[in-house]
Design an enzyme around this catalytic site. Structure first.
Site, PDB file in Angstrom:
ATOM      1  N   TYR A 133     -23.083  -8.107  26.372  1.00  0.00           N
ATOM      2  CA  TYR A 133     -22.552  -7.351  25.227  1.00  0.00           C
ATOM      3  C   TYR A 133     -22.874  -8.127  23.939  1.00  0.00           C
ATOM      4  O   TYR A 133     -21.976  -8.459  23.169  1.00  0.00           O
ATOM      5  CB  TYR A 133     -21.042  -7.136  25.330  1.00  0.00           C
ATOM      6  CG  TYR A 133     -20.555  -6.599  26.652  1.00  0.00           C
ATOM      7  CD1 TYR A 133     -20.453  -5.221  26.853  1.00  0.00           C
ATOM      8  CD2 TYR A 133     -20.217  -7.450  27.697  1.00  0.00           C
ATOM      9  CE1 TYR A 133     -19.999  -4.718  28.063  1.00  0.00           C
ATOM     10  CE2 TYR A 133     -19.763  -6.959  28.909  1.00  0.00           C
ATOM     11  CZ  TYR A 133     -19.651  -5.596  29.089  1.00  0.00           C
ATOM     12  OH  TYR A 133     -19.194  -5.103  30.280  1.00  0.00           O
TER      13      TYR A 133
ATOM     14  N   CYS B  60     -11.336  -7.969  22.488  1.00  0.00           N
ATOM     15  CA  CYS B  60     -10.634  -7.283  21.404  1.00  0.00           C
ATOM     16  C   CYS B  60      -9.452  -6.485  21.958  1.00  0.00           C
ATOM     17  O   CYS B  60      -8.857  -5.693  21.238  1.00  0.00           O
ATOM     18  CB  CYS B  60     -11.582  -6.391  20.621  1.00  0.00           C
ATOM     19  SG  CYS B  60     -12.505  -5.252  21.638  1.00  0.00           S
TER      20      CYS B  60
ATOM     21  N   GLN C 170     -19.163  -7.668  13.368  1.00  0.00           N
ATOM     22  CA  GLN C 170     -17.719  -7.813  13.196  1.00  0.00           C
ATOM     23  C   GLN C 170     -17.334  -7.460  11.756  1.00  0.00           C
ATOM     24  O   GLN C 170     -18.010  -7.875  10.823  1.00  0.00           O
ATOM     25  CB  GLN C 170     -17.293  -9.247  13.517  1.00  0.00           C
ATOM     26  CG  GLN C 170     -17.276  -9.566  15.004  1.00  0.00           C
ATOM     27  CD  GLN C 170     -16.106  -8.925  15.740  1.00  0.00           C
ATOM     28  OE1 GLN C 170     -15.346  -8.142  15.174  1.00  0.00           O
ATOM     29  NE2 GLN C 170     -15.981  -9.227  17.003  1.00  0.00           N
TER      30      GLN C 170
ATOM     31  N   CYS D   3       0.851  -1.190   0.000  1.00  0.00           N
ATOM     32  CA  CYS D   3       0.000   0.000   0.000  1.00  0.00           C
ATOM     33  C   CYS D   3       0.885   1.238   0.000  1.00  0.00           C
ATOM     34  O   CYS D   3       1.632   1.461   0.954  1.00  0.00           O
ATOM     35  CB  CYS D   3      -0.902   0.006   1.224  1.00  0.00           C
ATOM     36  SG  CYS D   3      -1.801   1.559   1.387  1.00  0.00           S
TER      37      CYS D   3
HETATM   38  N1  SAH Z   1     -21.123 -10.050  20.662  1.00  0.00           N
HETATM   39  C1  SAH Z   1     -21.468  -9.127  19.616  1.00  0.00           C
HETATM   40  C2  SAH Z   1     -21.087  -7.668  19.903  1.00  0.00           C
HETATM   41  C3  SAH Z   1     -19.709  -7.430  20.450  1.00  0.00           C
HETATM   42  S1  SAH Z   1     -19.146  -5.755  20.388  1.00  0.00           S
HETATM   43  C4  SAH Z   1     -20.871  -9.569  18.293  1.00  0.00           C
HETATM   44  O1  SAH Z   1     -19.890 -10.287  18.260  1.00  0.00           O
HETATM   45  O2  SAH Z   1     -21.412  -9.189  17.263  1.00  0.00           O
HETATM   46  C5  SAH Z   1     -19.514  -5.141  21.942  1.00  0.00           C
HETATM   47  C6  SAH Z   1     -20.972  -4.738  22.126  1.00  0.00           C
HETATM   48  O3  SAH Z   1     -21.106  -4.249  23.449  1.00  0.00           O
HETATM   49  C7  SAH Z   1     -21.462  -3.637  21.209  1.00  0.00           C
HETATM   50  O4  SAH Z   1     -22.625  -4.087  20.550  1.00  0.00           O
HETATM   51  C8  SAH Z   1     -21.775  -2.477  22.153  1.00  0.00           C
HETATM   52  O5  SAH Z   1     -22.882  -1.725  21.754  1.00  0.00           O
HETATM   53  C9  SAH Z   1     -22.049  -3.198  23.452  1.00  0.00           C
HETATM   54  N2  SAH Z   1     -21.832  -2.436  24.679  1.00  0.00           N
HETATM   55  C10 SAH Z   1     -20.913  -1.469  24.927  1.00  0.00           C
HETATM   56  N3  SAH Z   1     -20.979  -1.061  26.200  1.00  0.00           N
HETATM   57  C11 SAH Z   1     -21.948  -1.783  26.802  1.00  0.00           C
HETATM   58  C12 SAH Z   1     -22.477  -1.831  28.121  1.00  0.00           C
HETATM   59  N4  SAH Z   1     -22.023  -1.046  29.077  1.00  0.00           N
HETATM   60  N5  SAH Z   1     -23.460  -2.703  28.384  1.00  0.00           N
HETATM   61  C13 SAH Z   1     -23.935  -3.538  27.410  1.00  0.00           C
HETATM   62  N6  SAH Z   1     -23.477  -3.536  26.143  1.00  0.00           N
HETATM   63  C14 SAH Z   1     -22.504  -2.668  25.842  1.00  0.00           C
END
Ligand code: SAH
Length: 455
Positions: free
Chosen positions: A311, A407, A282, A72
Site C-alpha cells: 500500500y 488509520c 497524506q 467554527c
Molecule cells: N503509504 C502511502 C499510502 C497510504 S494510503 C502514504 O503514506 O502516502 C493507502 C494506499 O493503499 C492508497 O494509495 C491506496 O490506493 C492503496 N490501496 C488500497 N487498496 C489497495 C490494495 N488492495 N492493494 C494495494 N494498494 C491498495
C-alpha cells in the site's frame, strides 16, 4: 426497555470511532453527539435501534471542564469535523484512549496508554480540499456536506483548510456566476461542475486546482484559468477531471490539463514528491513527516535489509526506507500512483527500489510463491485494514519485523491479534494526530517475530 422520546439520566463513558459520545441507559448503548468526557445529561432518546439507541442532550447536569465554545460557527451542522466543542488536549486524550482500548479489547493486548503526538496546529493544516458544488435557485454554492446528508452548507471559511483552497473556491464561484455555468445536480444528473478540488504542496507552496466536471469541457476555459491565476497564490496547475458517472466518487478516470503543470511537487522527509490529482498524499504534511519518521525508526534498518512496502501510494514511505535498506519493493493498486512513485524514485536519485501496480494480497502471494524473504514488511492499508490473503502471505514470508501504519485502530487491533496468534508480538504502538478537530487518528505499530529458533 428504553423508549423513544423519553428522557433519561446518563453519563458519558466513552467515544465511538466517529467521535460520538457513548452512554449506557438501562443496559443499552446510546450514542450522543456533541458529548464531552465524563459529562452527565438529561438525554432525550431520538431513535431506538436493534443494537443501540441515539439520544440528544436536553440538559447538561454535570459539565466537563474540557467543553469550550466552538471556534467554527458551522461545526455543529457540518459533517467535516467532530471535536470543535472540546479543548484540543481533551480531543488528544480521547484519541489515545481509543487506540489503547482497541488494541487491548480487540487486539488482545494489555497496554497502559498508547502515547500520542499532537499536531502543532489545529487550523489550516489540510493540504487537500474537496468542495461539492450545487445549484440553488439562482446561484451556485460550494462547501461541505451537512452531517449524514448530501445537502451542501455554503462555507466561506473552513478553519482546517488552507487559504489557497478558500480563494480557489471563491474564484470558481465567481467564474460560475460570470459565465452562467451551472453546477451539477445529483438527482437530475444535469449541470456541469461537480466539485472544486484543491491540493497544496505545503512545503513548496505549489497549488493544484482540479475542476470535476460532468462533461469533457467547461465554457470559457481561458477565462476560468485567468480568474484562478489572479486569485490563487502559488497556483501551478489547473486541471479538468471528467466524471460523468452516477457515483459518489469525487474523481473520474480522465484528466486534462488546462494550464500549467500536470502535477505539483512537495518536500517530505528531505525528499521531493510529485502529487497528481488521483494519487494519495497524506493531508497533513507536517504530521505525516512525524508519522513516517516513527515508521522508519520502527523498521530499524541497518542498510542490509530487503523491505516490502505494501500500500505504498506514491512511494513516500518506500523512498524514505530505501535510504536505509538494501532494497525496497513497493506495491500499490492505483496505476497513476505507481507512475508517480517511479518518477519520485528517479527524481530523488534512488535506485534500490522496485514498484508494482497490483492488489497487495495478490502481490504478496506472488512474492511469497517466488520465495521472496523480506526482512521487514511495512503496511499502510486503507481503513478496512489487511485482507486475509495479505495476512497469510505476511506470516508465510515471516519477516523479522512488521511495521503497521494504520488509520483505523479497530482494524489495526484485529490484524495485530491475527499476527500475534501467528507468532508475532506487539513491541510498540504510538499514535500521531494528523486530523485535529476530526475523529480520525493514525497509529504506528511494531510487531516482531517472537518464537524464532536461534541456532
Ligand atoms: N503509504 C502511502 C499510502 C497510504 S494510503 C502514504 O503514506 O502516502 C493507502 C494506499 O493503499 C492508497 O494509495 C491506496 O490506493 C492503496 N490501496 C488500497 N487498496 C489497495 C490494495 N488492495 N492493494 C494495494 N494498494 C491498495
Amino acid at each position: 426497555m428504553i423508549r423513544k422520546n423519553e428522557i433519561y439520566r446518563a453519563e458519558v463513558c466513552g467515544f465511538s470511532s466517529e467521535g460520538v459520545g457513548v452512554c449506557r441507559v438501562e443496559g443499552c448503548v446510546v450514542f450522543v453527539e456533541n458529548a464531552a468526557p465524563d459529562e452527565e445529561y438529561e438525554l432525550r432518546i431520538t431513535h431506538v435501534g436493534k443494537n443501540a439507541a441515539f439520544g440528544k442532550i436536553e440538559k447538561i447536569l454535570r459539565q466537563s471542564p474540557a467543553r469550550i465554545t466552538r471556534l467554527c460557527p458551522d461545526a455543529k451542522r457540518c459533517g467535516g469535523c467532530d471535536f470543535w466543542h472540546l479543548t484540543y488536549a481533551s480531543e488528544c486524550a480521547i484519541k489515545a484512549q481509543r487506540v489503547t482500548d482497541a488494541l487491548n479489547r480487540l487486539g488482545g493486548q494489555n497496554l497502559e496508554r498508547v502515547p500520542l503526538t499532537p499536531a502543532k496546529s489545529c487550523e489550516g493544516y489540510r493540504n487537500k480540499a474537496q468542495y461539492p458544488v450545487a445549484q440553488t435557485k439562482d446561484v451556485a454554492v460550494a462547501g461541505f456536506y451537512k452531517k449524514k446528508s448530501h445537502e451542501i452548507i455554503d462555507i466561506e471559511r473552513c478553519r482546517i483548510q488552507p487559504d489557497c483552497a478558500q480563494s480557489a473556491r471563491a474564484a470558481v464561484l465567481e467564474y460560475l456566476r460570470q459565465y452562467g455555468v451551472l453546477a451539477y445536480d445529483e438527482v437530475t444528473q444535469r449541470g456541469l461542475l461537480r466539485h472544486i478540488y484543491v491540493r497544496l504542496a505545503a512545503k513548496t507552496g505549489q497549488v493544484l486546482v482540479c475542476l470535476v466536471v460532468n462533461g469533457e469541457a467547461l465554457p470559457a476555459e481561458p477565462a476560468l484559468v485567468s480568474i484562478l491565476r489572479r486569485r490563487v497564490a502559488g497556483i501551478q496547475s489547473i486541471v479538468l477531471n471528467v466524471n460523468t458517472g452516477k457515483t459518489n466518487a469525487v474523481l473520474g478516470e480522465k484528466t486534462r490539463t488546462l494550464w500549467g503543470a500536470d502535477a505539483i511537487e512537495d518536500e517530505l522527509c528531505g525528499l521531493r514528491f510529485r502529487i497528481s490529482p488521483r494519487s494519495f498524499y497524506q493531508i497533513n504534511r507536517d504530521q505525516a513527516e512525524i508519522l513516517y519518521e516513527k515508521a522508519i525508526a520502527a523498521a530499524d534498518l541497518s542498510g542490509k535489509e530487503t523491505v516490502l512496502d505494501l500500500y505504498c501510494g506514491t512511494g513516500t514511505i518506500t523512498l524514505c526506507l530505501a535510504r536505509r535498506a538494501k532494497q525496497v519493493i513497493g506495491v500499490e493498486i492505483i496505476e497513476s500512483a505507481i507512475f508517480d512513485a517511479k518518477q519520485n524514485a528517479k527524481e530523488n536519485g534512488i535506485e534500490n527500489v522496485r514498484f508494482f501496480c497490483a492488489d497487495a494480497g495478490q502481490a504478496a502471494k506472488r512474492l511469497r510463491e517466488e520465495g521472496a524473504l523480506p526482512d521487514v514488511i511495512v503496511v499502510d492499508p486503507p481503513r478496512k485494514g489487511l485482507s486475509r490473503d495479505v495476512l497469510e502471505a505476511i506470516t508465510e514470508m515471516s519477516p523479522q519485523r512488521v511495521v503497521y501504519v494504520s488509520c483505523d485502530p479497530a482494524t489495526l487491533a484485529r490484524d495485530v491479534k491475527y499476527l500475534c496468534e501467528a507468532g508475532y508480538a506487539l513491541r510498540s504502538a504510538e499514535a500521531v494526530d494528523l486530523f485535529p478537530r476530526c475523529a480520525h487518528v493514525e497509529t504506528v505499530a511494531l510487531l516482531s517475530y517472537e518464537s524464532q529458533i536461534k541456532i
